[in-house]
Design a protein around this motif. Structure first.
Motif, PDB file in Angstrom:
ATOM      1  N   PRO A 128       0.815  -1.222   0.000  1.00 44.13           N
ATOM      2  CA  PRO A 128       0.000   0.000   0.000  1.00 44.13           C
ATOM      3  C   PRO A 128       0.844   1.266   0.000  1.00 44.13           C
ATOM      4  CG  PRO A 128      -0.858  -1.567   1.602  1.00 44.13           C
ATOM      5  CD  PRO A 128       0.477  -2.076   1.165  1.00 44.13           C
ATOM      6  N   SER A 129       2.009   1.219   0.630  1.00 49.42           N
ATOM      7  CA  SER A 129       2.868   2.401   0.681  1.00 49.42           C
ATOM      8  C   SER A 129       3.331   2.797  -0.718  1.00 49.42           C
ATOM      9  CB  SER A 129       4.081   2.134   1.579  1.00 49.42           C
ATOM     10  OG  SER A 129       3.673   1.881   2.903  1.00 49.42           O
ATOM     11  N   LEU A 130       3.620   1.808  -1.564  1.00 53.40           N
ATOM     12  CA  LEU A 130       4.035   2.128  -2.923  1.00 53.40           C
ATOM     13  C   LEU A 130       2.878   2.689  -3.733  1.00 53.40           C
ATOM     14  CD1 LEU A 130       6.589   0.419  -5.065  1.00 53.40           C
ATOM     15  CD2 LEU A 130       4.366   0.787  -6.106  1.00 53.40           C
TER      16      LEU A 130
ATOM     17  N   ILE B 278       0.471   4.431  -2.568  1.00 50.85           N
ATOM     18  CA  ILE B 278       0.272   5.797  -2.075  1.00 50.85           C
ATOM     19  C   ILE B 278       1.325   6.730  -2.662  1.00 50.85           C
ATOM     20  CG2 ILE B 278       0.341   7.257  -0.019  1.00 50.85           C
ATOM     21  CD1 ILE B 278      -0.738   4.756   1.511  1.00 50.85           C
ATOM     22  N   ALA B 279       2.584   6.274  -2.646  1.00 54.23           N
ATOM     23  CA  ALA B 279       3.669   7.117  -3.148  1.00 54.23           C
ATOM     24  C   ALA B 279       3.493   7.448  -4.628  1.00 54.23           C
ATOM     25  CB  ALA B 279       5.011   6.422  -2.923  1.00 54.23           C
ATOM     26  N   LYS B 280       2.951   6.517  -5.400  1.00 58.14           N
ATOM     27  CA  LYS B 280       2.760   6.724  -6.837  1.00 58.14           C
ATOM     28  C   LYS B 280       1.353   7.191  -7.186  1.00 58.14           C
ATOM     29  CE  LYS B 280       6.286   3.586  -8.631  1.00 58.14           C
ATOM     30  NZ  LYS B 280       6.897   4.626  -9.482  1.00 58.14           N
ATOM     31  N   LYS B 281       0.531   7.452  -6.154  1.00 56.47           N
ATOM     32  CA  LYS B 281      -0.852   7.885  -6.348  1.00 56.47           C
ATOM     33  C   LYS B 281      -1.659   6.899  -7.179  1.00 56.47           C
ATOM     34  CE  LYS B 281      -0.224  12.889  -5.794  1.00 56.47           C
ATOM     35  NZ  LYS B 281      -0.505  14.218  -6.359  1.00 56.47           N
ATOM     36  N   GLN B 282      -1.374   5.609  -7.022  1.00 56.52           N
ATOM     37  CA  GLN B 282      -2.133   4.565  -7.705  1.00 56.52           C
ATOM     38  C   GLN B 282      -3.307   4.151  -6.806  1.00 56.52           C
ATOM     39  OE1 GLN B 282       0.858   1.565  -8.499  1.00 56.52           O
ATOM     40  NE2 GLN B 282       1.808   2.769 -10.123  1.00 56.52           N
ATOM     41  N   PHE B 283      -4.266   5.055  -6.666  1.00 60.66           N
ATOM     42  CA  PHE B 283      -5.338   4.860  -5.699  1.00 60.66           C
ATOM     43  C   PHE B 283      -6.354   3.809  -6.156  1.00 60.66           C
ATOM     44  CE2 PHE B 283      -4.085   9.330  -4.556  1.00 60.66           C
ATOM     45  CZ  PHE B 283      -3.493   8.981  -3.350  1.00 60.66           C
ATOM     46  N   LYS B 284      -6.498   3.592  -7.460  1.00 60.22           N
ATOM     47  CA  LYS B 284      -7.405   2.554  -7.937  1.00 60.22           C
ATOM     48  C   LYS B 284      -6.906   1.171  -7.510  1.00 60.22           C
ATOM     49  CE  LYS B 284      -9.253   5.024 -11.951  1.00 60.22           C
ATOM     50  NZ  LYS B 284      -9.407   5.032 -13.430  1.00 60.22           N
ATOM     51  N   GLU B 285      -5.613   0.929  -7.698  1.00 66.89           N
ATOM     52  CA  GLU B 285      -5.048  -0.351  -7.274  1.00 66.89           C
ATOM     53  C   GLU B 285      -5.112  -0.510  -5.763  1.00 66.89           C
ATOM     54  OE1 GLU B 285      -3.675   1.704  -9.393  1.00 66.89           O
ATOM     55  OE2 GLU B 285      -2.745   0.661 -11.092  1.00 66.89           O
ATOM     56  N   LEU B 286      -4.834   0.592  -5.043  1.00 61.96           N
ATOM     57  CA  LEU B 286      -4.916   0.554  -3.589  1.00 61.96           C
ATOM     58  C   LEU B 286      -6.332   0.208  -3.141  1.00 61.96           C
ATOM     59  CD1 LEU B 286      -3.708   1.086  -0.768  1.00 61.96           C
ATOM     60  CD2 LEU B 286      -4.315   3.490  -1.058  1.00 61.96           C
TER      61      LEU B 286
ATOM     62  N   PHE C 133      -8.651  -1.398  -4.806  1.00 66.25           N
ATOM     63  CA  PHE C 133      -8.977  -2.792  -5.158  1.00 66.25           C
ATOM     64  C   PHE C 133      -8.455  -3.761  -4.104  1.00 66.25           C
ATOM     65  CE2 PHE C 133      -7.624  -6.814  -7.044  1.00 66.25           C
ATOM     66  CZ  PHE C 133      -8.826  -7.269  -7.578  1.00 66.25           C
ATOM     67  N   PHE C 134      -7.194  -3.614  -3.714  1.00 69.61           N
ATOM     68  CA  PHE C 134      -6.612  -4.533  -2.747  1.00 69.61           C
ATOM     69  C   PHE C 134      -7.193  -4.338  -1.355  1.00 69.61           C
ATOM     70  CE2 PHE C 134      -3.407  -5.285  -5.996  1.00 69.61           C
ATOM     71  CZ  PHE C 134      -3.098  -6.611  -5.800  1.00 69.61           C
ATOM     72  N   GLN C 135      -7.514  -3.091  -1.000  1.00 71.26           N
ATOM     73  CA  GLN C 135      -8.118  -2.855   0.312  1.00 71.26           C
ATOM     74  C   GLN C 135      -9.521  -3.447   0.384  1.00 71.26           C
ATOM     75  OE1 GLN C 135      -6.552  -1.265   3.133  1.00 71.26           O
ATOM     76  NE2 GLN C 135      -4.899  -1.870   1.774  1.00 71.26           N
ATOM     77  N   ILE C 136     -10.284  -3.320  -0.706  1.00 73.45           N
ATOM     78  CA  ILE C 136     -11.617  -3.924  -0.750  1.00 73.45           C
ATOM     79  C   ILE C 136     -11.508  -5.441  -0.651  1.00 73.45           C
ATOM     80  CG2 ILE C 136     -13.618  -4.341  -2.241  1.00 73.45           C
ATOM     81  CD1 ILE C 136     -13.237  -1.479  -3.304  1.00 73.45           C
TER      82      ILE C 136
ATOM     83  N   VAL D 144      -3.269 -12.282   0.945  1.00 72.98           N
ATOM     84  CA  VAL D 144      -3.592 -11.042   0.223  1.00 72.98           C
ATOM     85  C   VAL D 144      -2.375 -10.113   0.212  1.00 72.98           C
ATOM     86  CG1 VAL D 144      -5.055  -8.982   0.193  1.00 72.98           C
ATOM     87  CG2 VAL D 144      -6.054 -11.205   0.747  1.00 72.98           C
ATOM     88  N   GLY D 145      -1.661 -10.047   1.341  1.00 72.87           N
ATOM     89  CA  GLY D 145      -0.471  -9.205   1.411  1.00 72.87           C
ATOM     90  C   GLY D 145       0.602  -9.627   0.429  1.00 72.87           C
ATOM     91  N   TRP D 146       0.854 -10.928   0.333  1.00 78.81           N
ATOM     92  CA  TRP D 146       1.888 -11.413  -0.588  1.00 78.81           C
ATOM     93  C   TRP D 146       1.483 -11.233  -2.044  1.00 78.81           C
ATOM     94  CZ3 TRP D 146       6.807 -12.180  -0.005  1.00 78.81           C
ATOM     95  CH2 TRP D 146       7.312 -12.422   1.278  1.00 78.81           C
ATOM     96  N   VAL D 147       0.192 -11.420  -2.345  1.00 78.31           N
ATOM     97  CA  VAL D 147      -0.283 -11.170  -3.715  1.00 78.31           C
ATOM     98  C   VAL D 147      -0.065  -9.700  -4.086  1.00 78.31           C
ATOM     99  CG1 VAL D 147      -2.329 -11.050  -5.190  1.00 78.31           C
ATOM    100  CG2 VAL D 147      -1.961 -13.044  -3.730  1.00 78.31           C
ATOM    101  N   GLY D 148      -0.394  -8.799  -3.161  1.00 75.49           N
ATOM    102  CA  GLY D 148      -0.179  -7.379  -3.411  1.00 75.49           C
ATOM    103  C   GLY D 148       1.285  -7.028  -3.591  1.00 75.49           C
ATOM    104  N   LEU D 149       2.155  -7.611  -2.758  1.00 71.75           N
ATOM    105  CA  LEU D 149       3.587  -7.314  -2.834  1.00 71.75           C
ATOM    106  C   LEU D 149       4.188  -7.825  -4.144  1.00 71.75           C
ATOM    107  CD1 LEU D 149       6.070  -6.159  -1.417  1.00 71.75           C
ATOM    108  CD2 LEU D 149       6.440  -8.400  -0.376  1.00 71.75           C
ATOM    109  N   VAL D 150       3.819  -9.038  -4.549  1.00 70.04           N
ATOM    110  CA  VAL D 150       4.310  -9.591  -5.818  1.00 70.04           C
ATOM    111  C   VAL D 150       3.815  -8.737  -6.985  1.00 70.04           C
ATOM    112  CG1 VAL D 150       4.149 -11.565  -7.391  1.00 70.04           C
ATOM    113  CG2 VAL D 150       4.534 -11.943  -4.944  1.00 70.04           C
ATOM    114  N   TYR D 151       2.558  -8.285  -6.894  1.00 70.18           N
ATOM    115  CA  TYR D 151       1.980  -7.468  -7.968  1.00 70.18           C
ATOM    116  C   TYR D 151       2.760  -6.170  -8.162  1.00 70.18           C
ATOM    117  CZ  TYR D 151      -1.303  -4.377 -10.370  1.00 70.18           C
ATOM    118  OH  TYR D 151      -1.871  -3.484 -11.233  1.00 70.18           O
TER     119      TYR D 151
END
Length: 227
Positions: free
Chosen positions: A11-13, A15-23, A25-28, A62-69
């Motif tokens: 999520p930090s990445l 946020i840093a890149k303003k990729q709020f749609k991806e953020l 999706f993963f938070q949902i 979910v965390g590892w899927v997000g990190l790999v993505y």
């Protein structure tokens, strides 16, 4: 420990890149998949152990899927090897381990004191109020996410000038938001808890006194971490 680092890293990445749609999706996915699988596990097995394994296991998954993505999408390994990523962040993270552990321990001390001195039934009531208070503070995380990248692109001096010029407005806004959150939390506790837990409303009101300070703290924390 297996799932926590990935869970807070990707999520930090975003946020840093303003990729709020991806953020989003993963938070949902996190807030739907994890509770759903945990409920299914608890209903089918009636086992606290299976519930805990499912709950933390799905968080880790979910965390590892997000990190790999984010790693694959942004070519992070290649960027790190080419020294395009600031490696000082690693040493910063290592230095923050002890303060973070100390802070989390201090936050839990109150629960130990209540349980030992006032009984674990009172601890259960207080924990419900504390849990609702934590949920009410979730919007402050959104404030951090929205401000972080902008604060990181500004120099320290201009940030200080902006904060000073908006300080009164920030205080008024914080108090207003705090009142709304307090009303919503109180109504929720009053409507959905049994009679034996109604004392949680009073505990929640006491905890809510810190809401304005929490909102202001989020702004100052974001300034410090982004610089």
């Amino acid at each position: 420990m297996v799932g926590y680092l990935p869970q807070i890293s990707y999520p930090s990445l975003f946020i840093a890149k303003k990729q709020f749609k991806e953020l989003a999706f993963f938070q949902i996915a996190l807030y739907i998949i994890v509770p759903l699988m945990a409920v299914i596990a608890s209903v089918m097995t009636h086992s606290v152990l299976v519930f805990a394994i499912t709950h933390f296991g799905m968080h880790a998954l979910v965390g590892w899927v997000g990190l790999v993505y984010v790693t694959l999408k942004n070519n992070l390994l290649a960027s790190f090897n080419d020294q395009k990523i600031d490696r000082n962040s690693f040493s910063y993270g290592i230095k923050m381990i002890i303060p973070s552990v100390t802070l989390q321990s201090a936050n839990k001390v109150s629960e130990f004191i209540i349980g030992l001195l006032f009984g674990f039934q009172n601890l259960a009531v207080f924990s419900v109020a504390h849990s609702v208070e934590r949920k009410a503070r979730v919007p402050t995380k959104l404030l951090h996410n929205l401000l972080y990248s902008d604060f990181a692109s500004d120099d320290w001096g201009s940030l200080i000038i902006k904060i000073r010029s908006k300080l009164i407005e920030m205080v008024v806004l914080s108090v207003g938001v705090a009142i709304v959150l307090t009303l919503i939390g109180s109504v929720y506790l009053g409507l959905f808890l049994p009679e034996s837990y109604q004392q949680a409303v009073l505990y929640f009101l006491i905890l809510s006194i810190g809401f304005p300070a929490t909102l202001l703290e989020t702004v100052f924390y974001t300034i410090l971490t982004s610089n």
